[in-house]
Design a protein around this motif. Structure first.
Motif, PDB file in Angstrom:
ATOM      1  N   VAL A 194      48.321  69.960  -8.428  1.00 43.88           N
ATOM      2  CA  VAL A 194      48.492  70.817  -7.128  1.00 43.88           C
ATOM      3  C   VAL A 194      47.361  70.074  -6.236  1.00 43.88           C
ATOM      4  O   VAL A 194      47.838  70.115  -4.971  1.00 43.88           O
ATOM      5  CB  VAL A 194      48.208  72.329  -7.213  1.00 43.88           C
ATOM      6  N   ASP A 252      42.877  80.402   4.418  1.00 44.04           N
ATOM      7  CA  ASP A 252      44.524  79.846   4.791  1.00 44.04           C
ATOM      8  C   ASP A 252      44.771  79.202   6.310  1.00 44.04           C
ATOM      9  O   ASP A 252      45.703  78.500   6.403  1.00 44.04           O
ATOM     10  CB  ASP A 252      45.353  80.860   4.290  1.00 44.04           C
ATOM     11  N   GLU A 282      49.684  67.667  -4.432  1.00 40.24           N
ATOM     12  CA  GLU A 282      50.601  68.202  -3.620  1.00 40.24           C
ATOM     13  C   GLU A 282      50.022  68.856  -2.300  1.00 40.24           C
ATOM     14  O   GLU A 282      50.460  68.777  -1.344  1.00 40.24           O
ATOM     15  CB  GLU A 282      51.207  69.557  -4.350  1.00 40.24           C
ATOM     16  N   GLN A 283      48.918  69.507  -2.464  1.00 35.91           N
ATOM     17  CA  GLN A 283      48.219  70.158  -1.465  1.00 35.91           C
ATOM     18  C   GLN A 283      47.726  68.881  -0.456  1.00 35.91           C
ATOM     19  O   GLN A 283      47.502  69.313   0.631  1.00 35.91           O
ATOM     20  CB  GLN A 283      47.298  71.069  -1.609  1.00 35.91           C
ATOM     21  N   ARG A 322      47.527  79.602  -1.903  1.00 32.34           N
ATOM     22  CA  ARG A 322      46.450  79.502  -0.951  1.00 32.34           C
ATOM     23  C   ARG A 322      46.348  77.884  -0.337  1.00 32.34           C
ATOM     24  O   ARG A 322      46.261  77.093  -1.324  1.00 32.34           O
ATOM     25  CB  ARG A 322      45.125  79.966  -1.618  1.00 32.34           C
ATOM     26  N   ARG A 323      46.043  77.751   0.617  1.00 38.18           N
ATOM     27  CA  ARG A 323      45.754  76.530   1.336  1.00 38.18           C
ATOM     28  C   ARG A 323      44.506  76.145   0.499  1.00 38.18           C
ATOM     29  O   ARG A 323      43.508  76.759   0.391  1.00 38.18           O
ATOM     30  CB  ARG A 323      45.409  76.728   2.827  1.00 38.18           C
ATOM     31  N   ASP A 324      44.657  74.957   0.173  1.00 40.66           N
ATOM     32  CA  ASP A 324      43.655  74.176  -0.575  1.00 40.66           C
ATOM     33  C   ASP A 324      43.248  75.042  -1.845  1.00 40.66           C
ATOM     34  O   ASP A 324      42.127  75.076  -2.519  1.00 40.66           O
ATOM     35  CB  ASP A 324      42.217  74.126   0.140  1.00 40.66           C
ATOM     36  N   LEU A 355      49.179  77.247  -5.612  1.00 43.35           N
ATOM     37  CA  LEU A 355      49.784  76.865  -4.408  1.00 43.35           C
ATOM     38  C   LEU A 355      50.071  78.185  -3.518  1.00 43.35           C
ATOM     39  O   LEU A 355      50.375  77.608  -2.194  1.00 43.35           O
ATOM     40  CB  LEU A 355      51.112  76.403  -4.908  1.00 43.35           C
ATOM     41  N   HIS A 409      57.197  66.873  -5.788  1.00 43.35           N
ATOM     42  CA  HIS A 409      56.021  67.272  -6.530  1.00 43.35           C
ATOM     43  C   HIS A 409      56.548  68.308  -7.755  1.00 43.35           C
ATOM     44  O   HIS A 409      55.888  68.273  -8.917  1.00 43.35           O
ATOM     45  CB  HIS A 409      55.190  68.173  -5.631  1.00 43.35           C
ATOM     46  N   GLY A 419      41.442  76.114   6.135  1.00 41.71           N
ATOM     47  CA  GLY A 419      41.141  75.110   5.124  1.00 41.71           C
ATOM     48  C   GLY A 419      39.688  75.214   4.659  1.00 41.71           C
ATOM     49  O   GLY A 419      38.720  75.705   5.207  1.00 41.71           O
ATOM     50  N   ARG A 427      41.576  72.969  -4.755  1.00 40.64           N
ATOM     51  CA  ARG A 427      40.159  72.640  -4.396  1.00 40.64           C
ATOM     52  C   ARG A 427      39.362  73.922  -4.558  1.00 40.64           C
ATOM     53  O   ARG A 427      38.144  73.854  -5.130  1.00 40.64           O
ATOM     54  CB  ARG A 427      40.051  71.965  -3.065  1.00 40.64           C
ATOM     55  N   THR A 463      50.474  64.809   3.143  1.00 40.06           N
ATOM     56  CA  THR A 463      50.534  65.037   4.265  1.00 40.06           C
ATOM     57  C   THR A 463      51.928  64.268   4.730  1.00 40.06           C
ATOM     58  O   THR A 463      52.313  64.143   5.910  1.00 40.06           O
ATOM     59  CB  THR A 463      49.545  64.964   5.343  1.00 40.06           C
TER      60      THR A 463
END
Length: 186
Positions: free
Chosen positions: A141, A15, A144-145, A90-92, A88, A165, A18, A95, A148
């Motif tokens: 997602v 978080d 969306e993530q 968690r950051r990334d 969503l 989104h 990344g 991925r 930027t």
């Protein structure tokens, strides 16, 4: 230090910096341990990432399972939305999840499939709908993530519509659901 603490710190690191910047070296520093001590819990970084992905999915993996009285359409959309919300968190998150194997969730997946089939959805269609909804959600997602930009469309050509989104996700989910309903009714 235990396995759960290592995973929790790894998710905190995710978080913070990344996915591209998560490393066992950084994690060891964050835990105030020597890097080799992490191998006690995870033989490889891939093993660590798999454990992180499983832990990150916990909110979705513990959501209530469908019950026989539930409407399958409502459950299908709620389940897919739950998956999106969890990614969503968690950051990334998308991925991290992409390519992971839901080893701890197999019983739940079978129960979800059994519910759809018991509700009248042919087994193959239920499988493909769950797969399509899952992959659509991860892809949505991911986009969306990765976004930027300012989100107001100021940098887009005039003829390119700006869709937020969540609206885009809901539209796609509706198309998947409507396609499944159509296949059943035909």
């Amino acid at each position: 230090m235990n396995r759960e603490a290592v995973i929790a710190e790894a998710l905190g690191l995710l978080d913070e910096v990344g996915l591209d910047s998560v490393s066992t070296r950084r994690l060891a520093k964050r835990l105030n341990v020597e890097q080799p001590s992490l191998y006690w819990y995870f033989r490889t970084k891939k093993d660590l990432l798999a454990a992180m992905a499983e832990a990150a999915m916990e909110p979705h993996a513990t959501a209530p399972l469908p019950t026989p009285g539930d409407d399958w359409r409502d459950w299908f959309t709620d389940n897919t939305r739950s998956f999106r919300r969890t990614l969503l968190m968690r950051r990334d998150g998308a991925r991290l999840h992409a390519g992971s194997t839901p080893t701890g969730d197999l019983d739940r997946i079978h129960r979800k499939m059994d519910f759809l089939v018991a509700s009248g959805v042919p087994e193959r269609d239920a499988q493909m709908a769950m797969l399509a909804a899952g992959r659509f959600t991860v892809g949505s997602v991911l986009e969306e993530q990765a976004d930027t930009g300012p989100g107001d469309g100021a940098d887009l050509p005039v003829d390119v519509p700006v869709i937020d989104h969540e609206s885009a996700f809901e539209a796609g989910l509706g198309l998947i659901l409507n396609g499944l309903v159509h296949r059943i009714e035909v």
